[in-house]
Design a protein around this motif. Structure first.
Motif, PDB file in Angstrom:
ATOM      1  N   LYS A  20       0.823  -1.208   0.000  1.00  0.00           N
ATOM      2  CA  LYS A  20       0.000   0.000   0.000  1.00  0.00           C
ATOM      3  C   LYS A  20       0.858   1.260   0.000  1.00  0.00           C
ATOM      4  N   VAL A  63       2.930  -1.699  11.142  1.00  0.00           N
ATOM      5  CA  VAL A  63       2.426  -1.109   9.908  1.00  0.00           C
ATOM      6  C   VAL A  63       3.118  -1.659   8.665  1.00  0.00           C
ATOM      7  N   LYS A  66       1.206  -3.676   6.095  1.00  0.00           N
ATOM      8  CA  LYS A  66       0.404  -3.068   5.031  1.00  0.00           C
ATOM      9  C   LYS A  66       1.144  -3.115   3.695  1.00  0.00           C
ATOM     10  N   LYS A 278      -0.866   7.017   9.898  1.00  0.00           N
ATOM     11  CA  LYS A 278      -1.673   6.984   8.680  1.00  0.00           C
ATOM     12  C   LYS A 278      -2.643   5.804   8.702  1.00  0.00           C
ATOM     13  N   PHE A 279      -2.140   4.636   9.004  1.00  0.00           N
ATOM     14  CA  PHE A 279      -2.980   3.450   8.888  1.00  0.00           C
ATOM     15  C   PHE A 279      -3.805   3.175  10.142  1.00  0.00           C
ATOM     16  N   ASP A 283      -6.961   4.677   7.893  1.00  0.00           N
ATOM     17  CA  ASP A 283      -7.234   3.439   7.186  1.00  0.00           C
ATOM     18  C   ASP A 283      -7.627   2.371   8.192  1.00  0.00           C
ATOM     19  N   ASP A 286      -9.464  -1.031   7.391  1.00  0.00           N
ATOM     20  CA  ASP A 286      -8.814  -2.096   6.648  1.00  0.00           C
ATOM     21  C   ASP A 286      -8.532  -3.283   7.569  1.00  0.00           C
TER      22      ASP A 286
END
Length: 291
Positions: A20, A63, A66, A278-279, A283, A286
């Motif tokens: 990603k 992370v 991802k 960020k994730f 996100d 997800d």
């Protein structure tokens, strides 16, 4: 630069088709005017990343699962103009592949190309600059693509918010919106919420590592006293990731010193922290990648 996986992660998390995140190294140092060495920054950052724990305690996440693809370095250095164009095209290409695109420089002039690519790809873009220097000169030493001009185009074509500024030339006041500048000496208890309020929904972050106080990050081209510290910077970044759509970021101006590795490690941790935020915050729906 030798090709390897970011942070030594397993191949299944490093493939472009699965990742990603894309990380683009730009080892360029063609226009810096004092301490050279930013071209060595990406390698030092990557080496430090290989020695970093990949579980983030704060976000309780890994992370890297991802997927983080380490792209071939942008090595164009024939001129500042050609380098900027190469960064722009490379960045635009990976954005078009629906990747979360990040860059590690190199000197700050690389951001001219990355910001142009993001500004063309995302509507009503805010650029948030963490930096000791305003970088607003229209031209310097015969080039509009000098590191001292890194934010000039952004000041004209995007919504620019500047944080940590504590050194500039008087000519740069002509291009500065002081209502959207948070000078180092003026940072106070409520500045973060005020800065967030100046931003549009889509945000690109550019971090010149001299934004940090040289007591915690001395290995940069032009260290300036009175800079940001680790946890206040993370607090501000976390707010942006919580409240805005951060579409990408770059980190620049690491000038590694073989006798001082803490700066390299701070840069590595900063990059990974930003991905973790960020994730976690943008996100969060997800599903986690398989172990």
């Amino acid at each position: 630069m030798s090709k390897k996986n970011y942070a030594g992660i397993p191949d299944k998390y490093a493939r472009i088709d699965e990742a990603k995140v894309v990380l683009i190294p730009v080892p360029y140092d063609g226009t810096s005017t004092w301490q050279k060495g930013a071209d060595k920054g990406p390698d030092a950052f990557l080496e430090a990343s290989e020695n970093m724990e990949l579980y983030d305690i704060e976000t309780r996440s890994e992370v890297y699962k991802k997927g983080i693809y380490l792209a071939p370095a942008v090595s164009e250095d024939a001129s500042p103009e050609k380098m900027v164009e190469a960064v722009y095209k490379t960045t635009k290409n990976y954005i078009a592949q629906d990747k979360f695109v990040t860059l590690f420089g190199g000197e700050h002039s690389i951001s001219i190309g990355s910001i142009k690519a993001f500004n063309e790809s995302f509507a009503d873009l805010t650029v948030v600059q963490l930096d000791a220097h305003a970088d607003l000169r229209a031209e310097y030493e015969g080039s509009k693509n000098n590191h001292a001009c890194a934010m000039h185009e952004a000041s004209k074509n995007t919504n620019l918010v500047q944080v940590g500024i504590r050194s500039m030339d008087i000519s740069e006041t002509d291009h500065m919106d002081e209502n959207q500048v948070y000078f180092g000496h003026d940072l106070h208890e409520d500045w973060m919420d005020d800065a967030i309020g100046q931003m549009t929904p889509n945000v690109f972050i550019t971090i010149d590592l001299d934004a940090f106080d040289p007591s915690i990050l001395p290995s940069t081209g032009t260290p300036e006293p009175g800079g940001l510290f680790w946890y206040e910077t993370l607090e501000f970044l976390k707010l942006m990731f919580k409240k805005k759509n951060v579409v990408g970021f770059d980190i620049v101006e690491l000038c590694p010193n073989k006798n001082e590795k803490s700066s390299d490690f701070l840069a590595a941790k900063l990059y990974y922290k930003m991905l973790s935020y960020k994730f976690k915050y943008q996100d969060s729906n997800d599903e986690d990648e398989d172990e």
